[in-house]
Design a protein around this motif. Structure first.
Motif, PDB file in Angstrom:
ATOM      1  N   VAL A  76       0.850  -1.194   0.000  1.00 58.55           N
ATOM      2  CA  VAL A  76       0.000   0.000   0.000  1.00 58.55           C
ATOM      3  C   VAL A  76       0.884   1.241   0.000  1.00 58.55           C
ATOM      4  O   VAL A  76       2.066   1.201   0.347  1.00 58.55           O
ATOM      5  CB  VAL A  76      -0.940   0.019   1.218  1.00 58.55           C
ATOM      6  CG1 VAL A  76      -1.891  -1.157   1.189  1.00 58.55           C
ATOM      7  CG2 VAL A  76      -0.150   0.028   2.521  1.00 58.55           C
TER       8      VAL A  76
ATOM      9  N   LYS B 116       1.356   5.433   1.284  1.00 58.95           N
ATOM     10  CA  LYS B 116       1.308   6.058   2.609  1.00 58.95           C
ATOM     11  C   LYS B 116      -0.112   6.403   3.030  1.00 58.95           C
ATOM     12  O   LYS B 116      -0.434   6.352   4.220  1.00 58.95           O
ATOM     13  CB  LYS B 116       2.172   7.310   2.603  1.00 58.95           C
ATOM     14  CG  LYS B 116       3.663   7.030   2.545  1.00 58.95           C
ATOM     15  CD  LYS B 116       4.460   8.324   2.643  1.00 58.95           C
ATOM     16  CE  LYS B 116       5.965   8.034   2.630  1.00 58.95           C
ATOM     17  NZ  LYS B 116       6.770   9.281   2.727  1.00 58.95           N
ATOM     18  N   ASP B 117      -0.965   6.765   2.075  1.00 64.25           N
ATOM     19  CA  ASP B 117      -2.316   7.175   2.446  1.00 64.25           C
ATOM     20  C   ASP B 117      -3.161   6.015   2.978  1.00 64.25           C
ATOM     21  O   ASP B 117      -4.168   6.242   3.659  1.00 64.25           O
ATOM     22  CB  ASP B 117      -3.014   7.821   1.250  1.00 64.25           C
ATOM     23  CG  ASP B 117      -3.039   6.892   0.042  1.00 64.25           C
ATOM     24  OD1 ASP B 117      -2.224   5.948   0.007  1.00 64.25           O
ATOM     25  OD2 ASP B 117      -3.859   7.110  -0.865  1.00 64.25           O
ATOM     26  N   ARG B 118      -2.755   4.791   2.692  1.00 58.97           N
ATOM     27  CA  ARG B 118      -3.502   3.627   3.187  1.00 58.97           C
ATOM     28  C   ARG B 118      -2.717   2.831   4.218  1.00 58.97           C
ATOM     29  O   ARG B 118      -3.154   1.770   4.654  1.00 58.97           O
ATOM     30  CB  ARG B 118      -3.861   2.712   2.013  1.00 58.97           C
ATOM     31  CG  ARG B 118      -4.729   3.371   0.947  1.00 58.97           C
ATOM     32  CD  ARG B 118      -5.056   2.408  -0.163  1.00 58.97           C
ATOM     33  NE  ARG B 118      -5.771   1.238   0.346  1.00 58.97           N
ATOM     34  CZ  ARG B 118      -6.002   0.144  -0.372  1.00 58.97           C
ATOM     35  NH1 ARG B 118      -5.575   0.078  -1.629  1.00 58.97           N
ATOM     36  NH2 ARG B 118      -6.638  -0.872   0.163  1.00 58.97           N
ATOM     37  N   LEU B 119      -1.566   3.362   4.636  1.00 59.75           N
ATOM     38  CA  LEU B 119      -0.719   2.620   5.569  1.00 59.75           C
ATOM     39  C   LEU B 119      -1.372   2.489   6.937  1.00 59.75           C
ATOM     40  O   LEU B 119      -1.304   1.427   7.572  1.00 59.75           O
ATOM     41  CB  LEU B 119       0.645   3.305   5.688  1.00 59.75           C
ATOM     42  CG  LEU B 119       1.665   2.614   6.604  1.00 59.75           C
ATOM     43  CD1 LEU B 119       1.920   1.187   6.120  1.00 59.75           C
ATOM     44  CD2 LEU B 119       2.966   3.405   6.647  1.00 59.75           C
ATOM     45  N   ASP B 120      -1.996   3.544   7.437  1.00 61.49           N
ATOM     46  CA  ASP B 120      -2.633   3.474   8.753  1.00 61.49           C
ATOM     47  C   ASP B 120      -3.749   2.434   8.784  1.00 61.49           C
ATOM     48  O   ASP B 120      -3.914   1.710   9.774  1.00 61.49           O
ATOM     49  CB  ASP B 120      -3.188   4.849   9.131  1.00 61.49           C
ATOM     50  CG  ASP B 120      -2.085   5.861   9.397  1.00 61.49           C
ATOM     51  OD1 ASP B 120      -0.955   5.421   9.688  1.00 61.49           O
ATOM     52  OD2 ASP B 120      -2.348   7.078   9.308  1.00 61.49           O
ATOM     53  N   ARG B 121      -4.491   2.346   7.697  1.00 62.71           N
ATOM     54  CA  ARG B 121      -5.552   1.342   7.640  1.00 62.71           C
ATOM     55  C   ARG B 121      -4.969  -0.063   7.661  1.00 62.71           C
ATOM     56  O   ARG B 121      -5.494  -0.960   8.329  1.00 62.71           O
ATOM     57  CB  ARG B 121      -6.375   1.565   6.383  1.00 62.71           C
ATOM     58  CG  ARG B 121      -7.561   0.619   6.250  1.00 62.71           C
ATOM     59  CD  ARG B 121      -8.346   0.908   4.996  1.00 62.71           C
ATOM     60  NE  ARG B 121      -9.451  -0.025   4.848  1.00 62.71           N
ATOM     61  CZ  ARG B 121     -10.276  -0.049   3.801  1.00 62.71           C
ATOM     62  NH1 ARG B 121     -10.109   0.856   2.817  1.00 62.71           N
ATOM     63  NH2 ARG B 121     -11.254  -0.936   3.738  1.00 62.71           N
ATOM     64  N   LEU B 122      -3.871  -0.280   6.936  1.00 63.33           N
ATOM     65  CA  LEU B 122      -3.229  -1.589   6.939  1.00 63.33           C
ATOM     66  C   LEU B 122      -2.693  -1.932   8.328  1.00 63.33           C
ATOM     67  O   LEU B 122      -2.818  -3.078   8.789  1.00 63.33           O
ATOM     68  CB  LEU B 122      -2.096  -1.613   5.916  1.00 63.33           C
ATOM     69  CG  LEU B 122      -1.245  -2.883   5.869  1.00 63.33           C
ATOM     70  CD1 LEU B 122      -2.099  -4.093   5.494  1.00 63.33           C
ATOM     71  CD2 LEU B 122      -0.079  -2.733   4.905  1.00 63.33           C
TER      72      LEU B 122
ATOM     73  N   ASN C  73      -3.844  -0.982  11.201  1.00 63.72           N
ATOM     74  CA  ASN C  73      -4.962  -1.353  12.080  1.00 63.72           C
ATOM     75  C   ASN C  73      -5.407  -2.790  11.829  1.00 63.72           C
ATOM     76  O   ASN C  73      -5.727  -3.532  12.758  1.00 63.72           O
ATOM     77  CB  ASN C  73      -6.126  -0.393  11.864  1.00 63.72           C
ATOM     78  CG  ASN C  73      -5.830   1.006  12.369  1.00 63.72           C
ATOM     79  OD1 ASN C  73      -5.016   1.182  13.288  1.00 63.72           O
ATOM     80  ND2 ASN C  73      -6.458   2.012  11.774  1.00 63.72           N
TER      81      ASN C  73
ATOM     82  N   GLU D 255       5.804   3.071  -1.280  1.00 60.02           N
ATOM     83  CA  GLU D 255       4.950   1.883  -1.243  1.00 60.02           C
ATOM     84  C   GLU D 255       5.619   0.805  -0.404  1.00 60.02           C
ATOM     85  O   GLU D 255       6.818   0.568  -0.522  1.00 60.02           O
ATOM     86  CB  GLU D 255       4.705   1.362  -2.652  1.00 60.02           C
ATOM     87  CG  GLU D 255       3.738   0.179  -2.694  1.00 60.02           C
ATOM     88  CD  GLU D 255       3.551  -0.367  -4.098  1.00 60.02           C
ATOM     89  OE1 GLU D 255       2.562  -1.089  -4.328  1.00 60.02           O
ATOM     90  OE2 GLU D 255       4.400  -0.074  -4.964  1.00 60.02           O
TER      91      GLU D 255
END
Length: 686
Positions: free
Chosen positions: A69, A71-77, A79, A103
């Protein structure tokens, strides 16, 4: 005067150092002094508590096959990973390597508090399926160091001595073609596997506390014997019944197999979780690997999953939908459930990947029975039904026919069925014709002939009921064969090979009545009775029938089982304390084709004399062994009786012989007086 002397003798403690420099004590060590006392000797208890530097990496793991992923989806991953991996312990740190574009690289590093937590994560979460494209591969980071130190020069390993494995189908090699069955007794504490003979059982193996479940289970083809424990389930097999595989599922209550014996399904209500499905687990039998977990949800009937005949698909019913899964990926077929509303029940064909299900009436829409082909999900036959209260689906063993028992509502109240229809689908015939018969009485039982086109029904209100037999013609029409009036039965059991059938009354008034019929000419071969019988079962070859009284159902009476021939002759009785149940060991499908079987039947008379002679010899041998056994028992009893008679005679002699005084001064005569009665009489003066 004494106090003055004491004061003079004591040093002047209040004097300053300047006043008495020569009296100051010196605590310095000499220049050549060597201290040979360690801190552990002086302060051993405190040194044991000294913090130690841990330079090991056992608490760090590497998780591979993680989604890549930005950076914009890293926090979701993060979690998602914390939710999955955090249940094994507290994660101290985490590292997500990324490339120059930001990425992630598809693998991460996680550090737990202890090495044990990391080990549990590796053992449990390795192979976790996040989605169809991402299956976790987890390893301890110490593996990198271990594999980096491998020698550069390869040396061929020394060949190990071959150890032959046990034949898991060794029971099929019995020279007399005897079958096995398992029994559980002594309130479930003892389990035994026995050979079935014409005269008495022969115990193969017997163990105490072999299983913690109140029931027994074989795999569909008889390869494995299953035991259930608090920690999970275990499979046993081979000639000596050694443990083949075990599956760790805490609190296992029920198990089920795929028909191909490739997968095992276990259920536990104690570990159900909405976050991580663990109530229903599917395992690979050969490797012991967990394939997938499912939530129980609101399922009230076991098994939750129903398997296709070849094990390629399995399905469950929930929320009025049918979810069909593929056993190769354990994902939904075509990634979606079968989109039909309010499905009440379904059943797989035993021969093809056909799925039959029925839908109730909704407003103006009639009830429907649908035959679906899998995996194309194409409807190959559909029939509308009216005034339906409930339906039951019955497939014939070869998949040639499907019978739908339809409860009809003939009254305006529409609360319960008052009449029944049997809708019979001829699946092999062109266009799948459907014929039906109507029964205007309560339908007690229905059963197909396993390898034929006949079926039998029991209908009526007890205690006297009616038994009817029908046959389905090649073109799909149903013809009536025979009717038996005023019978006392509630079960109709066909032999696994067809032709022979048993009518019996179980778990009710007059339970234990047995009637044996040959449906080739519809004649009654014999009758029998096993008082208070709770269960009846055919052996897999159709040569023998067992009936037993279970302690789980009947607390009083003679608990045990009887074995009958297919003609209704009682062969032997076996009484056992607190007997639970008897389960025959299934046989795998025959390797012979239909042509070979027909040839064997055609030449049966050629071998009949040989078989009869062998049967007579076995009967003589069994009779001789039985007589010898009884003679030995009688001899043992006579010896025991003579021994007890001698002991009794000696005891009688010792008690009746008067004791004489041989001058032993240790015996003294003692007179004891005690008051027996006291009476007061008043004497009057004259």
């Amino acid at each position: 005067m004494a106090d003055e002397n004491v004061d003079a003798a004591l040093p002047n403690l209040n004097a300053s150092e300047e006043d008495n420099p020569a009296d100051e004590p010196d605590f310095d060590d000499p220049e050549d002094f060597i201290d040979d006392i360690s801190d552990e000797e002086l302060l051993g208890d405190l040194m044991a508590q000294e913090p130690k530097l841990d330079d090991s990496l056992e608490q760090i793991i590497v998780v591979d096959n993680v989604p890549r992923v930005m950076k914009d989806r890293l926090d979701r991953l993060k979690n998602v990973i914390r939710k999955i991996m955090g249940k094994f312990g507290r994660i101290l740190s985490e590292y997500y390597p990324a490339d120059e574009n930001g990425e992630t690289k598809g693998f991460i590093f996680l550090e737990y508090e202890t090495a044990q937590q990391a080990a549990n994560a590796v053992k449990t979460a390795h192979g976790y399926r996040l989605d169809k494209a991402h299956v976790f591969a987890i390893n301890p980071i110490s593996d990198f160091e271990k594999y980096s130190d491998l020698p550069t020069h390869w040396e061929p390993p020394e060949p190990k001595e071959y150890t032959p494995q046990e034949n898991l189908r060794s029971w099929l090699l019995n020279p007399d073609c005897h079958d096995q069955y398992a029994v559980i007794y002594s309130q479930g504490d003892k389990t035994a596997v026995c050979w079935n003979t014409n005269t008495e059982p022969i115990i193969v193996i017997s163990r105490e506390h072999w299983t913690e479940a109140p029931y027994l289970r074989w795999s569909p083809q008889g390869t494995y014997f299953v035991t259930i424990h608090k920690q999970g389930a275990a499979l046993w097999g081979g000639e000596n019944f050694r443990r083949i595989q075990r599956f760790s599922h805490l609190g296992t209550e029920f198990i089920d197999f795929s028909p191909c014996e490739r997968f095992l399904v276990t259920f536990s209500s104690t570990v159900d979780s909405s976050e991580e499905p663990q109530a229903i687990m599917i395992w690979d039998i050969r490797t012991g690997a967990k394939m997938r977990g499912f939530n129980c949800e609101e399922a009230t009937v076991w098994p939750v999953f129903k398997w296709s005949h070849d094990g390629r698909y399995f399905a469950r019913q929930r929320n009025g939908l049918i979810s069909v899964y593929e056993s190769e990926t354990f994902g939904l077929l075509d990634k979606k459930s079968i989109q039909v509303s309010d499905v009440r029940d379904f059943a797989w064909s035993p021969a093809e990947n056909y799925l039959a299900y029925w839908l109730p009436e909704v407003k103006e829409n009639p009830s429907r029975v649908v035959l679906l082909e899998i995996p194309s999900k194409k409807e190959i036959r559909m029939k509308n039904l009216f005034n339906v209260s409930a339906c039951e689906l019955y497939w014939q063993k070869c998949g040639d026919f499907l019978c739908v028992k339809v409860g009809r509502l003939t009254t305006k109240s529409k609360k319960s069925a008052t009449a029944y229809n049997l809708e019979v689908f001829s699946v092999r015939a062109k266009l799948i014709p459907v014929d039906s018969i109507e029964i205007k009485e309560p339908l007690v039982a229905f059963a197909w002939e396993p390898n034929g086109s006949k079926f039998g029904v029991i209908h009526g209100e007890g205690p006297q009921v009616t038994v009817r037999f029908y046959k389905v013609e090649p073109e799909g029409a149903i013809t009536h064969i025979k009717t038996f009036e005023k019978k006392t039965c509630n079960q109709l059991l066909w032999s696994p090979q067809g032709q022979f059938v048993v009518l019996t009354q179980l778990r009710g008034p007059n339970s234990g009545l047995l009637e044996f019929y040959d449906t080739s000419d519809m004649t009654q071969m014999n009758t029998g009775e096993h008082f208070q019988a709770t269960d009846v079962a055919w052996d897999p070859t159709g040569r023998y029938l067992s009936s037993f009284v279970s302690w789980y159902t009947v607390k009083g009476g003679d608990h045990g089982y009887l074995v009958w021939s297919f003609q209704g002759k009682q062969l032997y009785r076996q009484n056992m304390p607190e007997f639970g149940s008897l389960v025959w060991r299934p046989r795998p499908p025959s390797l012979l084709n239909d042509i070979d079987i027909q040839e064997i039947r055609r030449q049966f008379k050629k071998y009949q004399r040989e078989f009869e002679m062998k049967d007579r010899l076995s009967q003589k041998k069994a009779s001789k062994e039985l007589v010898d056994k009884r003679r030995q028992m009688m001899t043992d009893f006579q010896d025991y009786r003579k021994k007890k008679e001698r002991d009794l005679t000696k005891l009688y002699r010792d008690r009746t012989t008067p004791q004489t005084d041989d001058g032993d001064d240790s015996f003294q005569e003692e007179v004891i007086e005690f008051l027996i009665n006291e009476e007061i009489v008043t004497v009057e003066d004259n």
